[in-house]
Design an enzyme around this catalytic site. Structure first.
Site, PDB file in Angstrom:
ATOM      1  N   LYS A 260      24.541 -20.271   5.950  1.00 48.77           N
ATOM      2  CA  LYS A 260      25.467 -21.518   5.440  1.00 48.77           C
ATOM      3  C   LYS A 260      26.878 -21.185   6.326  1.00 48.77           C
ATOM      4  CE  LYS A 260      24.535 -24.711   4.029  1.00 48.77           C
ATOM      5  NZ  LYS A 260      24.244 -26.016   4.679  1.00 48.77           N
TER       6      LYS A 260
ATOM      7  N   TYR B 278      20.268 -16.772   2.534  1.00 48.22           N
ATOM      8  CA  TYR B 278      20.725 -18.277   2.764  1.00 48.22           C
ATOM      9  C   TYR B 278      22.151 -18.426   2.708  1.00 48.22           C
ATOM     10  CZ  TYR B 278      22.037 -22.719   0.328  1.00 48.22           C
ATOM     11  OH  TYR B 278      22.760 -23.714   0.179  1.00 48.22           O
TER      12      TYR B 278
ATOM     13  N   THR C  70      28.145 -25.249   1.241  1.00 48.63           N
ATOM     14  CA  THR C  70      27.969 -24.718  -0.276  1.00 48.63           C
ATOM     15  C   THR C  70      29.377 -23.773  -0.449  1.00 48.63           C
ATOM     16  OG1 THR C  70      26.659 -23.379  -1.644  1.00 48.63           O
ATOM     17  CG2 THR C  70      26.391 -22.727   0.737  1.00 48.63           C
ATOM     18  N   ASP C  71      29.421 -23.559  -2.103  1.00 45.84           N
ATOM     19  CA  ASP C  71      30.315 -22.734  -2.492  1.00 45.84           C
ATOM     20  C   ASP C  71      30.019 -21.138  -2.275  1.00 45.84           C
ATOM     21  OD1 ASP C  71      28.444 -22.758  -4.344  1.00 45.84           O
ATOM     22  OD2 ASP C  71      29.602 -23.065  -6.040  1.00 45.84           O
ATOM     23  N   GLU C  72      28.777 -21.118  -2.097  1.00 42.98           N
ATOM     24  CA  GLU C  72      28.037 -19.681  -1.817  1.00 42.98           C
ATOM     25  C   GLU C  72      28.728 -18.786  -0.790  1.00 42.98           C
ATOM     26  OE1 GLU C  72      24.054 -19.058  -2.470  1.00 42.98           O
ATOM     27  OE2 GLU C  72      23.838 -20.554  -3.797  1.00 42.98           O
TER      28      GLU C  72
ATOM     29  N   LEU D  80      14.048 -17.075 -17.405  1.00 38.99           N
ATOM     30  CA  LEU D  80      15.324 -16.727 -17.026  1.00 38.99           C
ATOM     31  C   LEU D  80      15.502 -15.343 -16.282  1.00 38.99           C
ATOM     32  CD1 LEU D  80      18.114 -18.000 -17.735  1.00 38.99           C
ATOM     33  CD2 LEU D  80      18.213 -16.499 -19.727  1.00 38.99           C
TER      34      LEU D  80
HETATM   35  P1  NAD Z   1      16.548 -29.385   0.119  1.00 35.33           P
HETATM   36  O1  NAD Z   1      15.896 -28.358   0.459  1.00 35.33           O
HETATM   37  O2  NAD Z   1      16.120 -30.305  -1.008  1.00 35.33           O
HETATM   38  O3  NAD Z   1      16.519 -30.476   1.567  1.00 35.33           O
HETATM   39  C1  NAD Z   1      16.624 -30.112   2.598  1.00 35.33           C
HETATM   40  C2  NAD Z   1      16.089 -31.330   3.526  1.00 35.33           C
HETATM   41  O4  NAD Z   1      16.410 -30.798   4.877  1.00 35.33           O
HETATM   42  C3  NAD Z   1      14.677 -31.440   3.430  1.00 35.33           C
HETATM   43  O5  NAD Z   1      14.483 -32.817   3.661  1.00 35.33           O
HETATM   44  C4  NAD Z   1      14.040 -30.739   4.547  1.00 35.33           C
HETATM   45  O6  NAD Z   1      12.612 -31.616   5.260  1.00 35.33           O
HETATM   46  C5  NAD Z   1      15.118 -31.125   5.509  1.00 35.33           C
HETATM   47  N1  NAD Z   1      15.037 -30.073   6.800  1.00 35.33           N
HETATM   48  C6  NAD Z   1      14.986 -28.744   6.721  1.00 35.33           C
HETATM   49  N2  NAD Z   1      14.806 -27.908   7.908  1.00 35.33           N
HETATM   50  C7  NAD Z   1      14.949 -29.034   8.839  1.00 35.33           C
HETATM   51  C8  NAD Z   1      15.133 -29.129  10.149  1.00 35.33           C
HETATM   52  N3  NAD Z   1      14.945 -27.914  10.995  1.00 35.33           N
HETATM   53  N4  NAD Z   1      15.215 -30.252  10.876  1.00 35.33           N
HETATM   54  C9  NAD Z   1      15.367 -31.622  10.122  1.00 35.33           C
HETATM   55  N5  NAD Z   1      15.192 -31.647   8.865  1.00 35.33           N
HETATM   56  C10 NAD Z   1      15.165 -30.474   8.098  1.00 35.33           C
HETATM   57  O7  NAD Z   1      18.283 -29.200   0.158  1.00 35.33           O
HETATM   58  P2  NAD Z   1      19.424 -29.932  -0.663  1.00 35.33           P
HETATM   59  O8  NAD Z   1      19.355 -28.936  -2.103  1.00 35.33           O
HETATM   60  O9  NAD Z   1      19.287 -31.304  -0.869  1.00 35.33           O
HETATM   61  O10 NAD Z   1      20.623 -29.368   0.093  1.00 35.33           O
HETATM   62  C11 NAD Z   1      21.045 -30.146   1.120  1.00 35.33           C
HETATM   63  C12 NAD Z   1      22.351 -29.496   1.745  1.00 35.33           C
HETATM   64  O11 NAD Z   1      23.405 -29.269   0.671  1.00 35.33           O
HETATM   65  C13 NAD Z   1      22.286 -28.290   2.415  1.00 35.33           C
HETATM   66  O12 NAD Z   1      22.799 -28.223   3.578  1.00 35.33           O
HETATM   67  C14 NAD Z   1      22.475 -27.257   1.403  1.00 35.33           C
HETATM   68  O13 NAD Z   1      22.844 -25.941   1.826  1.00 35.33           O
HETATM   69  C15 NAD Z   1      23.619 -28.097   0.736  1.00 35.33           C
HETATM   70  N6  NAD Z   1      24.135 -27.634  -0.625  1.00 35.33           N
HETATM   71  C16 NAD Z   1      23.231 -27.752  -1.672  1.00 35.33           C
HETATM   72  C17 NAD Z   1      23.551 -27.698  -2.931  1.00 35.33           C
HETATM   73  C18 NAD Z   1      22.635 -27.759  -4.052  1.00 35.33           C
HETATM   74  O14 NAD Z   1      22.939 -27.459  -5.149  1.00 35.33           O
HETATM   75  N7  NAD Z   1      21.427 -27.972  -3.909  1.00 35.33           N
HETATM   76  C19 NAD Z   1      24.987 -27.316  -3.206  1.00 35.33           C
HETATM   77  C20 NAD Z   1      25.752 -27.381  -2.318  1.00 35.33           C
HETATM   78  C21 NAD Z   1      25.414 -27.450  -0.976  1.00 35.33           C
HETATM   79  O1  DAU Z   2      26.312 -22.999  -5.467  1.00 30.87           O
HETATM   80  C1  DAU Z   2      25.618 -23.844  -4.512  1.00 30.87           C
HETATM   81  C2  DAU Z   2      23.966 -23.616  -4.301  1.00 30.87           C
HETATM   82  O2  DAU Z   2      23.304 -23.790  -5.542  1.00 30.87           O
HETATM   83  C3  DAU Z   2      23.318 -24.150  -3.228  1.00 30.87           C
HETATM   84  O3  DAU Z   2      24.110 -23.786  -1.939  1.00 30.87           O
HETATM   85  C4  DAU Z   2      21.715 -23.940  -2.965  1.00 30.87           C
HETATM   86  O4  DAU Z   2      21.204 -24.563  -1.932  1.00 30.87           O
HETATM   87  C5  DAU Z   2      21.347 -24.404  -4.532  1.00 30.87           C
HETATM   88  O5  DAU Z   2      19.862 -23.961  -4.386  1.00 30.87           O
HETATM   89  C6  DAU Z   2      21.844 -23.431  -5.779  1.00 30.87           C
HETATM   90  O6  DAU Z   2      21.654 -22.201  -5.261  1.00 30.87           O
HETATM   91  P1  DAU Z   2      21.521 -21.343  -6.692  1.00 30.87           P
HETATM   92  O7  DAU Z   2      20.881 -20.071  -6.356  1.00 30.87           O
HETATM   93  O8  DAU Z   2      22.797 -20.974  -7.689  1.00 30.87           O
HETATM   94  O9  DAU Z   2      20.443 -22.062  -7.374  1.00 30.87           O
HETATM   95  P2  DAU Z   2      19.068 -21.911  -8.343  1.00 30.87           P
HETATM   96  O10 DAU Z   2      18.555 -23.057  -8.714  1.00 30.87           O
HETATM   97  O11 DAU Z   2      18.140 -21.244  -7.282  1.00 30.87           O
HETATM   98  O12 DAU Z   2      19.504 -21.086  -9.529  1.00 30.87           O
HETATM   99  C7  DAU Z   2      20.505 -21.201 -10.532  1.00 30.87           C
HETATM  100  C8  DAU Z   2      20.802 -19.946 -11.197  1.00 30.87           C
HETATM  101  O13 DAU Z   2      19.541 -19.863 -12.146  1.00 30.87           O
HETATM  102  C9  DAU Z   2      20.751 -18.834 -10.595  1.00 30.87           C
HETATM  103  O14 DAU Z   2      21.529 -17.936 -11.266  1.00 30.87           O
HETATM  104  C10 DAU Z   2      19.510 -18.246 -10.751  1.00 30.87           C
HETATM  105  C11 DAU Z   2      18.914 -18.729 -11.989  1.00 30.87           C
HETATM  106  N1  DAU Z   2      17.597 -18.905 -12.170  1.00 30.87           N
HETATM  107  C12 DAU Z   2      16.832 -19.696 -11.221  1.00 30.87           C
HETATM  108  C13 DAU Z   2      15.537 -19.975 -11.432  1.00 30.87           C
HETATM  109  C14 DAU Z   2      14.704 -20.685 -10.299  1.00 30.87           C
HETATM  110  C15 DAU Z   2      16.829 -18.751 -13.407  1.00 30.87           C
HETATM  111  O15 DAU Z   2      17.323 -17.914 -14.228  1.00 30.87           O
HETATM  112  N2  DAU Z   2      15.459 -19.047 -13.514  1.00 30.87           N
HETATM  113  C16 DAU Z   2      14.815 -19.712 -12.590  1.00 30.87           C
HETATM  114  O16 DAU Z   2      13.561 -19.768 -12.696  1.00 30.87           O
END
Ligand code: NAD
Ligand code: DAU
Length: 332
Positions: free
Chosen positions: A152, A148, A121-123, A204
């Site tokens: 990562k 988190y 992730t970019d985080e 929000l």
């Molecule tokens: P998600 O939470 O939707 O899915 C995670 C999956 O991993 C689930 O299917 C869960 O059952 C599985 N899992 C968790 N722990 C496990 C374990 N110990 N063994 C096997 N499986 C396991 O997550 P996502 O949003 O699809 O993110 C997927 C990947 O992409 C992550 O590595 C996350 O850090 C990265 N990522 C997410 C975002 C985003 O915006 N959501 C952005 C950049 C990177």
């Molecule tokens: O940047 C990549 C990341 O993006 C991934 O690595 C993470 O797995 C993914 O969950 C996401 O992280 P964020 O924390 O940015 O996403 P989230 O959807 O939780 O929140 C997006 C923004 O919205 C953040 O600034 C928090 C805000 N937020 C979130 C929720 C759930 C709200 O204002 N209200 C809400 O109810």
């Protein structure tokens, strides 16, 4: 550590960890649709975030689900031989959960790290000021802020160490915020869409000025495939689609598209340590691998996402009540 020339790798039999989650399942569906010659073994623990429905209907001779934990070394010893690549998505992925209880994040995101293409992730780069012209670049220092993102970052560093010390042929990608169908209702965009459908006011955090750099998950999947097959071993690629938007702008766009007044939401308690802004400079990915996002119209992507949640209540309803109850306890 990096090789000068891009590899031209044609995988035949891959493991996708976390392939029942939001982004991993998009990648599995994308491979099934675009590379029928590739066999996919999904390894997923099916935590609260994993749903086998996300990959239902794919040809069983092409996509196989193994329910298991990436931290189970014996299982990996049995499963990995015969596969030629691992694309590693499995993780605990939600910041708010990591603040409440970091333990599963350390277990899955650090201890379980396997090898090959590591989805990150970019985080890991921390955050940027709202008015800073700079965007994240691959060589920026790591400065994660939440449990988190620090888990990562730790896993990225382990992959780099394994690549250098043991010659693991690894690549890493760091992507910005994904949106699209199949995202868990705990996350920002699906939470607000499903709140409106349920007659609950959207929530929000803080001032709503925080900025995220949105990318459609299908564009992320294509980028991962390009890096897996043509990326240079040992390299890190940043994936982003020039999609910076403040949270309040995203929420207003959702409200408008769903026929709600612009002020029909609640301001709620901010996330502790809330990162202000993420922004990706995707130059390396574009110039080296020629990748371009296809979903460049965010409004259109939102409409498609809203329509999907309207049409798939049976998919998200079972998780909605418990998710909102958990947020309510946190004052969010
Ligand atoms: P998600 O939470 O939707 O899915 C995670 C999956 O991993 C689930 O299917 C869960 O059952 C599985 N899992 C968790 N722990 C496990 C374990 N110990 N063994 C096997 N499986 C396991 O997550 P996502 O949003 O699809 O993110 C997927 C990947 O992409 C992550 O590595 C996350 O850090 C990265 N990522 C997410 C975002 C985003 O915006 N959501 C952005 C950049 C990177
Ligand atoms: O940047 C990549 C990341 O993006 C991934 O690595 C993470 O797995 C993914 O969950 C996401 O992280 P964020 O924390 O940015 O996403 P989230 O959807 O939780 O929140 C997006 C923004 O919205 C953040 O600034 C928090 C805000 N937020 C979130 C929720 C759930 C709200 O204002 N209200 C809400 O109810």
């Amino acid at each position: 550590m990096a090789e000068d020339v891009a590899q031209d790798f044609q995988p035949r039999n891959i493991i996708v960890t976390g392939g029942c989650g939001f982004i991993g399942s998009n990648f599995v569906r994308w491979v099934a649709a675009n590379h029928p010659e590739v066999h996919v073994t999904v390894l997923d623990k099916l935590t609260y975030a994993g749903n086998p429905e996300n990959i239902a209907g794919l040809p069983p001779e092409q996509v196989e689900l193994v329910v298991g934990d990436i931290c189970d070394a014996d299982l990996l010893d049995r499963l990995v031989p015969g596969h030629d690549a691992i694309v590693h998505y499995a993780a605990e992925s939600h910041n708010d959960n990591s603040i409440l209880d970091p333990e599963p994040f350390v277990r899955t995101n650090v201890v379980g790290t396997v090898r090959y293409h590591h989805v990150s992730t970019d985080e890991v780069y921390g955050d940027l000021a709202l008015d800073e012209p700079r965007r994240f670049r691959p060589d920026d220092p790591y400065k994660p802020s939440s449990p988190y993102s620090s888990t990562k970052a730790s896993s990225d560093l382990l992959v780099r160490a394994w690549a250098r010390t043991y010659g693991v042929r690894a690549t890493i990608s760091n992507c910005s915020n994904n949106y699209g169908p199949y995202q868990h209702v705990e996350k920002f965009i699906p939470r607000q869409i499903t709140n409106i459908i349920c007659g609950i006011r959207p929530k929000l955090y803080g001032t709503g000025e925080n900025v995220r750099d949105w990318i459609h998950t299908e564009d992320h999947s294509r980028a991962v495939w390009d890096i897996l097959t043509r990326g240079r071993i040992g390299e890190t690629y940043l994936i982003g689609a020039d999609g910076e938007r403040s949270n309040i702008d995203v929420l207003r766009a959702i409200l408008e598209r769903m026929g709600q007044p612009a002020d029909a939401f609640d301001w709620v308690r901010d996330r502790p340590g809330h990162d202000r802004r993420y922004a990706i400079d995707p130059t390396k990915l574009r110039e080296e691998l020629g990748w371009r996002p296809v979903h460049t119209d965010f409004g259109e992507g939102l409409d498609q996402t809203i329509a999907w949640y309207r049409e798939h209540e049976d998919w998200w309803r079972p998780a909605k009540e418990a998710t909102e109850a958990k947020y309510a306890k946190q004052g969010q």
